[in-house]
Motif scaffolding. Structure first.
Motif, PDB file in Angstrom:
ATOM      1  N   ALA A 105      -6.251  -4.890 -12.777  1.00 38.38           N
ATOM      2  CA  ALA A 105      -6.372  -5.660 -11.536  1.00 38.38           C
ATOM      3  C   ALA A 105      -5.010  -5.950 -10.937  1.00 38.38           C
ATOM      4  O   ALA A 105      -4.820  -5.858  -9.719  1.00 38.38           O
ATOM      5  CB  ALA A 105      -7.127  -6.963 -11.804  1.00 38.38           C
ATOM      6  N   ALA A 106      -4.037  -6.306 -11.781  1.00 35.60           N
ATOM      7  CA  ALA A 106      -2.692  -6.592 -11.281  1.00 35.60           C
ATOM      8  C   ALA A 106      -2.101  -5.373 -10.577  1.00 35.60           C
ATOM      9  O   ALA A 106      -1.522  -5.480  -9.488  1.00 35.60           O
ATOM     10  CB  ALA A 106      -1.790  -7.031 -12.427  1.00 35.60           C
ATOM     11  N   ALA A 107      -2.240  -4.198 -11.200  1.00 31.09           N
ATOM     12  CA  ALA A 107      -1.721  -2.974 -10.588  1.00 31.09           C
ATOM     13  C   ALA A 107      -2.447  -2.637  -9.298  1.00 31.09           C
ATOM     14  O   ALA A 107      -1.821  -2.242  -8.300  1.00 31.09           O
ATOM     15  CB  ALA A 107      -1.823  -1.815 -11.579  1.00 31.09           C
ATOM     16  N   GLU A 108      -3.779  -2.799  -9.299  1.00 33.19           N
ATOM     17  CA  GLU A 108      -4.558  -2.508  -8.086  1.00 33.19           C
ATOM     18  C   GLU A 108      -4.173  -3.442  -6.949  1.00 33.19           C
ATOM     19  O   GLU A 108      -4.057  -3.017  -5.795  1.00 33.19           O
ATOM     20  CB  GLU A 108      -6.051  -2.627  -8.383  1.00 33.19           C
ATOM     21  N   ILE A 109      -3.994  -4.724  -7.244  1.00 37.04           N
ATOM     22  CA  ILE A 109      -3.604  -5.674  -6.209  1.00 37.04           C
ATOM     23  C   ILE A 109      -2.271  -5.261  -5.608  1.00 37.04           C
ATOM     24  O   ILE A 109      -2.083  -5.297  -4.381  1.00 37.04           O
ATOM     25  CB  ILE A 109      -3.539  -7.098  -6.785  1.00 37.04           C
ATOM     26  N   ALA A 110      -1.329  -4.845  -6.456  1.00 40.00           N
ATOM     27  CA  ALA A 110      -0.018  -4.405  -5.961  1.00 40.00           C
ATOM     28  C   ALA A 110      -0.150  -3.168  -5.079  1.00 40.00           C
ATOM     29  O   ALA A 110       0.541  -3.042  -4.048  1.00 40.00           O
ATOM     30  CB  ALA A 110       0.914  -4.129  -7.136  1.00 40.00           C
ATOM     31  N   VAL A 111      -1.027  -2.246  -5.461  1.00 42.31           N
ATOM     32  CA  VAL A 111      -1.255  -1.030  -4.666  1.00 42.31           C
ATOM     33  C   VAL A 111      -1.865  -1.370  -3.311  1.00 42.31           C
ATOM     34  O   VAL A 111      -1.432  -0.861  -2.266  1.00 42.31           O
ATOM     35  CB  VAL A 111      -2.150  -0.051  -5.460  1.00 42.31           C
ATOM     36  N   TRP A 112      -2.886  -2.237  -3.310  1.00 39.89           N
ATOM     37  CA  TRP A 112      -3.489  -2.656  -2.046  1.00 39.89           C
ATOM     38  C   TRP A 112      -2.472  -3.408  -1.176  1.00 39.89           C
ATOM     39  O   TRP A 112      -2.480  -3.267   0.060  1.00 39.89           O
ATOM     40  CB  TRP A 112      -4.702  -3.537  -2.302  1.00 39.89           C
ATOM     41  N   ASP A 113      -1.606  -4.187  -1.786  1.00 44.10           N
ATOM     42  CA  ASP A 113      -0.558  -4.892  -1.057  1.00 44.10           C
ATOM     43  C   ASP A 113       0.347  -3.889  -0.343  1.00 44.10           C
ATOM     44  O   ASP A 113       0.653  -4.030   0.853  1.00 44.10           O
ATOM     45  CB  ASP A 113       0.245  -5.756  -2.028  1.00 44.10           C
ATOM     46  N   LEU A 114       0.760  -2.852  -1.063  1.00 46.92           N
ATOM     47  CA  LEU A 114       1.595  -1.812  -0.452  1.00 46.92           C
ATOM     48  C   LEU A 114       0.858  -1.089   0.670  1.00 46.92           C
ATOM     49  O   LEU A 114       1.440  -0.799   1.727  1.00 46.92           O
ATOM     50  CB  LEU A 114       2.032  -0.794  -1.511  1.00 46.92           C
ATOM     51  N   TYR A 115      -0.408  -0.802   0.448  1.00 50.21           N
ATOM     52  CA  TYR A 115      -1.187  -0.088   1.463  1.00 50.21           C
ATOM     53  C   TYR A 115      -1.294  -0.918   2.745  1.00 50.21           C
ATOM     54  O   TYR A 115      -1.139  -0.402   3.856  1.00 50.21           O
ATOM     55  CB  TYR A 115      -2.573   0.230   0.909  1.00 50.21           C
ATOM     56  N   GLY A 116      -1.538  -2.210   2.588  1.00 50.21           N
ATOM     57  CA  GLY A 116      -1.584  -3.084   3.759  1.00 50.21           C
ATOM     58  C   GLY A 116      -0.263  -3.138   4.489  1.00 50.21           C
ATOM     59  O   GLY A 116      -0.208  -3.137   5.731  1.00 50.21           O
ATOM     60  N   GLN A 117       0.823  -3.193   3.723  1.00 52.90           N
ATOM     61  CA  GLN A 117       2.143  -3.202   4.355  1.00 52.90           C
ATOM     62  C   GLN A 117       2.396  -1.892   5.106  1.00 52.90           C
ATOM     63  O   GLN A 117       2.952  -1.893   6.208  1.00 52.90           O
ATOM     64  CB  GLN A 117       3.222  -3.408   3.290  1.00 52.90           C
ATOM     65  N   ALA A 118       1.992  -0.781   4.512  1.00 55.78           N
ATOM     66  CA  ALA A 118       2.178   0.516   5.176  1.00 55.78           C
ATOM     67  C   ALA A 118       1.379   0.603   6.472  1.00 55.78           C
ATOM     68  O   ALA A 118       1.832   1.221   7.457  1.00 55.78           O
ATOM     69  CB  ALA A 118       1.769   1.644   4.232  1.00 55.78           C
ATOM     70  N   CYS A 119       0.202  -0.032   6.485  1.00 58.02           N
ATOM     71  CA  CYS A 119      -0.641  -0.029   7.683  1.00 58.02           C
ATOM     72  C   CYS A 119      -0.268  -1.134   8.666  1.00 58.02           C
ATOM     73  O   CYS A 119      -0.757  -1.133   9.811  1.00 58.02           O
ATOM     74  CB  CYS A 119      -2.110  -0.195   7.290  1.00 58.02           C
ATOM     75  N   GLY A 120       0.569  -2.071   8.233  1.00 58.69           N
ATOM     76  CA  GLY A 120       0.947  -3.193   9.089  1.00 58.69           C
ATOM     77  C   GLY A 120      -0.180  -4.179   9.322  1.00 58.69           C
ATOM     78  O   GLY A 120      -0.211  -4.862  10.351  1.00 58.69           O
ATOM     79  N   LEU A 121      -1.110  -4.280   8.351  1.00 55.27           N
ATOM     80  CA  LEU A 121      -2.278  -5.139   8.515  1.00 55.27           C
ATOM     81  C   LEU A 121      -2.469  -6.033   7.288  1.00 55.27           C
ATOM     82  O   LEU A 121      -2.205  -5.606   6.160  1.00 55.27           O
ATOM     83  CB  LEU A 121      -3.547  -4.301   8.698  1.00 55.27           C
ATOM     84  N   PRO A 122      -2.968  -7.249   7.481  1.00 57.01           N
ATOM     85  CA  PRO A 122      -3.332  -8.071   6.325  1.00 57.01           C
ATOM     86  C   PRO A 122      -4.532  -7.470   5.618  1.00 57.01           C
ATOM     87  O   PRO A 122      -5.362  -6.783   6.232  1.00 57.01           O
ATOM     88  CB  PRO A 122      -3.664  -9.429   6.944  1.00 57.01           C
TER      89      PRO A 122
END
Length: 362
Positions: free
Chosen positions: A101-118
């Motif tokens: 879960a910790a790794a997935e949350i970090a991945v989703w965090d990066l994906y959101g940053q790449a998309c510029g969206l919360p």
């Protein structure tokens, strides 16, 4: 944008008061934070608490799973390949749901940053505010009454009362809490402490006294699905499955057999947002409402849970008081916690910019 490296750190925060359930007693939040770094200079963050009594994980096992298996498998991969990244995390090691879960949350965090969206917008949501309950630890009845009265004075309208340690005292505990908080919504959590027949007898006695309970969470052992269904069929109080639900398959089994009235989703049990979304979808099919819950977690992982809850209408009940139980908040950014009220900003990803006082483990 590629993932180029990672670091693990220890986040430590004392609790305002000791957290006591039928399974354990804890005085500090001590969680592993994973930071994933990218070729563009972005940092994605996730968090995992050691909850050996529930997930079987310790600080050492979480660190070993992340450093030795999960994170190395992510290095060199594109952030844009979100589905592949989540699949890699899932297949990197058996079990270890909090580490995943910790790794997935970090991945989703990066994906959101790449998309510029919360994250909540990426998940299709529009609301940005939630109201959480507050947990009252299992204790002597008079202590629990004082804690309940204090919570109500702070503005909390829903209380989650821990029971199950010495079941003979549970009725007295609920009497004391209800007398101290007559207008509060009261839900109880037995943390697997009762037998099925004992649960039904206790719940019948509680309701016969007019204690007006909203629901009971995990009254029997996690793997006793037959017992859970028995309580659901005979209890005057609606039943929520918590420790019985680690995976979408667990949720489907319970839903198909009407083994519970509600499902409690925790990212640390199911291994991250991907499986949490699958559980939400299953609950939608069966018309069953869900609660979003947490372990003893600080704000990194709880922020991810807030985003999920804000995005999915099937999640109607909120038990995200982990940060409120801490005496200090070491996380810069993320969800805002003000008593019972939780709000989100429109910062990309999780909206977290730093974790102060993080002790790196390398």
């Amino acid at each position: 944008m590629k993932i180029t490296g990672f670091r693990l750190g220890l986040l430590s925060a004392p609790l305002r008061v000791p957290f006591r359930t039928a399974l354990r007693e804890v005085g500090h939040v001590e969680d592993i934070v994973v930071e994933l770094y990218t070729s563009d200079g972005a940092v994605g963050r996730g968090e995992a608490p050691p909850t050996a009594a529930v997930t079987g994980e310790t600080l050492g096992s979480i660190q070993a799973a992340l450093a030795g298996h999960i994170c190395p498998a992510l290095v060199g991969r594109e952030v844009a390949d979100l589905e592949e990244l989540c699949s890699v995390i899932s297949g990197s090691i058996v079990g270890n749901t909090s580490a995943k879960a910790a790794a997935e949350i970090a991945v989703w965090d990066l994906y959101g940053q790449a998309c510029g969206l919360p994250l909540y917008k990426l998940l299709g949501g529009g609301r940005t505010a939630l109201e959480t309950d507050l947990t009252i630890s299992v204790n002597h009845p008079e202590t629990m009454a004082k804690d309940a009265a204090h919570a109500v004075a702070q503005g909390y309208r829903t209380l989650k009362i821990k029971v199950g340690e010495n079941p003979d005292l549970d009725l007295a505990r609920l009497r004391a809490v209800r007398a101290a908080a007559p207008e509060a919504v009261v839900r109880i959590d037995a943390n697997q402490a009762w037998t099925p027949r004992q649960a039904v007898e206790l719940l019948e006695a509680m309701q016969a006294e007019g204690l007006n309970l909203e629901l009971v969470e995990q009254p029997v052992k996690a793997r006793d699905l037959e017992g859970l269904a028995f309580v659901t069929a005979h209890s005057p109080v609606p039943v929520m499955a918590d420790e019985s639900v680690f995976s979408p398959l667990d949720a489907m089994t319970i839903l198909q057999n009407h083994g519970a009235d509600y499902i409690n989703i925790k990212l640390m049990k199911c291994g991250g947002l991907s499986n949490a979304l699958r559980i939400v979808s299953a609950a939608q099919v069966y018309g069953v409402e869900c609660m979003i819950g947490c372990m003893l977690e600080a704000k990194v992982s709880v922020t991810a849970a807030v985003h999920l809850a804000c995005a999915k209408g099937t999640i109607t009940k909120v038990d995200l008081d982990g940060p409120a139980l801490c005496s200090a908040d070491p996380v810069v950014g993320g969800a805002n916690f003000s008593g019972r009220d939780i709000t989100l900003t429109d910062g990309p990803g999780l909206g977290i910019s730093a974790v102060s006082n993080l002790r790196y483990l390398d």
